[in-house]
Design a protein around this motif. Structure first.
Motif, PDB file in Angstrom:
ATOM      1  N   ARG A 103      37.016 -17.416   8.692  1.00  0.00           N
ATOM      2  CA  ARG A 103      36.209 -16.225   8.573  1.00  0.00           C
ATOM      3  C   ARG A 103      37.320 -15.214   7.938  1.00  0.00           C
ATOM      4  NH1 ARG A 103      33.391 -17.761  13.039  1.00  0.00           N
ATOM      5  NH2 ARG A 103      34.149 -16.011  14.275  1.00  0.00           N
ATOM      6  N   ARG A 104      38.492 -15.076   8.885  1.00  0.00           N
ATOM      7  CA  ARG A 104      39.495 -14.155   8.582  1.00  0.00           C
ATOM      8  C   ARG A 104      40.342 -14.533   7.414  1.00  0.00           C
ATOM      9  NH1 ARG A 104      41.372 -11.242  13.920  1.00  0.00           N
ATOM     10  NH2 ARG A 104      42.013  -9.697  12.224  1.00  0.00           N
ATOM     11  N   GLY A 105      40.382 -15.768   6.868  1.00  0.00           N
ATOM     12  CA  GLY A 105      41.509 -16.018   5.921  1.00  0.00           C
ATOM     13  C   GLY A 105      42.552 -16.477   6.292  1.00  0.00           C
ATOM     14  N   ALA A 106      42.796 -17.071   7.538  1.00  0.00           N
ATOM     15  CA  ALA A 106      44.227 -17.519   8.087  1.00  0.00           C
ATOM     16  C   ALA A 106      43.830 -19.060   8.092  1.00  0.00           C
ATOM     17  CB  ALA A 106      44.469 -16.931   9.428  1.00  0.00           C
ATOM     18  N   ARG A 107      45.090 -19.628   7.560  1.00  0.00           N
ATOM     19  CA  ARG A 107      45.028 -21.026   7.603  1.00  0.00           C
ATOM     20  C   ARG A 107      45.762 -21.563   9.128  1.00  0.00           C
ATOM     21  NH1 ARG A 107      49.434 -22.839   3.766  1.00  0.00           N
ATOM     22  NH2 ARG A 107      49.162 -24.394   4.681  1.00  0.00           N
ATOM     23  N   VAL A 108      45.111 -22.608   9.715  1.00  0.00           N
ATOM     24  CA  VAL A 108      45.575 -23.127  10.955  1.00  0.00           C
ATOM     25  C   VAL A 108      46.250 -24.383  10.262  1.00  0.00           C
ATOM     26  CG1 VAL A 108      44.990 -24.022  13.262  1.00  0.00           C
ATOM     27  CG2 VAL A 108      43.825 -22.136  12.028  1.00  0.00           C
ATOM     28  N   VAL A 109      47.554 -24.751  10.823  1.00  0.00           N
ATOM     29  CA  VAL A 109      48.138 -26.068  10.506  1.00  0.00           C
ATOM     30  C   VAL A 109      48.688 -26.835  11.722  1.00  0.00           C
ATOM     31  CG1 VAL A 109      50.181 -26.884   8.982  1.00  0.00           C
ATOM     32  CG2 VAL A 109      48.816 -24.990   8.193  1.00  0.00           C
ATOM     33  N   THR A 110      48.373 -28.057  11.609  1.00  0.00           N
ATOM     34  CA  THR A 110      49.041 -28.943  12.858  1.00  0.00           C
ATOM     35  C   THR A 110      50.035 -29.714  12.221  1.00  0.00           C
ATOM     36  OG1 THR A 110      46.581 -28.746  13.897  1.00  0.00           O
ATOM     37  CG2 THR A 110      48.166 -30.317  14.530  1.00  0.00           C
ATOM     38  N   ALA A 111      51.363 -29.792  12.914  1.00  0.00           N
ATOM     39  CA  ALA A 111      52.622 -30.339  12.322  1.00  0.00           C
ATOM     40  C   ALA A 111      52.244 -31.686  12.366  1.00  0.00           C
ATOM     41  CB  ALA A 111      53.554 -29.774  13.378  1.00  0.00           C
ATOM     42  N   ASP A 112      51.727 -32.307  13.727  1.00  0.00           N
ATOM     43  CA  ASP A 112      51.342 -33.742  14.113  1.00  0.00           C
ATOM     44  C   ASP A 112      52.839 -34.737  13.833  1.00  0.00           C
ATOM     45  OD1 ASP A 112      49.006 -33.421  14.928  1.00  0.00           O
ATOM     46  OD2 ASP A 112      47.994 -33.498  13.126  1.00  0.00           O
ATOM     47  N   LEU A 113      53.910 -34.250  14.030  1.00  0.00           N
ATOM     48  CA  LEU A 113      55.161 -34.908  14.058  1.00  0.00           C
ATOM     49  C   LEU A 113      55.090 -35.789  15.262  1.00  0.00           C
ATOM     50  CD1 LEU A 113      57.645 -32.165  12.580  1.00  0.00           C
ATOM     51  CD2 LEU A 113      56.246 -33.955  11.503  1.00  0.00           C
TER      52      LEU A 113
END
Length: 140
Positions: A103-113
């Motif tokens: 909703r706020r335009g922020a991405r959430v990224v998961t590294a998953d290494l």
């Protein structure tokens, strides 16, 4: 000097879970904030991002003002977390957090290494580092 034609590197707030030390035997990675932040740093470097904020959270409300302060100030473009499991511990509701980010335009990224392997010696190092921070222990 930055090339005027290039976009700046995306800026990330790296989220680590501040899981209590008593959980070290069950899930050492969730307790090892240093390895969580290292994983985020490796991902950021590999994807041409820069980490501008490191957040150590334990069950924080997804709408907590401190979580959003750097995003609101324009110092953070996205939130980076080592894994979904870490995010689940860092905020009270990961689904609510990701919906709020959308909703706020922020991405959430998961590294998953790949997570580090934890044997008795590495668990002892994590325990020593986290149990003696006020005694001048430098984490080596």
């Amino acid at each position: 000097m930055e090339d005027a034609g290039r976009a700046p590197h995306p800026r990330a707030a790296a989220i680590a879970s501040l899981t209590p030390l008593e959980h070290l035997d069950q899930d050492p990675f969730l307790v090892d904030t240093r390895s969580q932040q290292d994983m985020c740093a490796r991902w950021a470097a590999a994807h041409d991002h820069v980490i501008t904020r490191e957040l150590l959270l334990h069950r924080l409300a997804p709408d907590h003002p401190e979580l959003w302060a750097d995003f609101d100030a324009g110092r953070v473009d996205l939130f980076l977390t080592p894994s979904r499991r870490v995010l689940d511990q860092a905020v009270t509701c990961a689904e609510e957090f990701t919906a709020l980010c959308a909703r706020r335009g922020a991405r959430v990224v998961t590294a998953d290494l790949a997570e580090p392997h934890y044997g008795p010696r590495s668990k002892a190092r994590v325990h020593r580092r986290l149990s003696m921070p006020t005694a001048g222990y430098d984490g080596c």
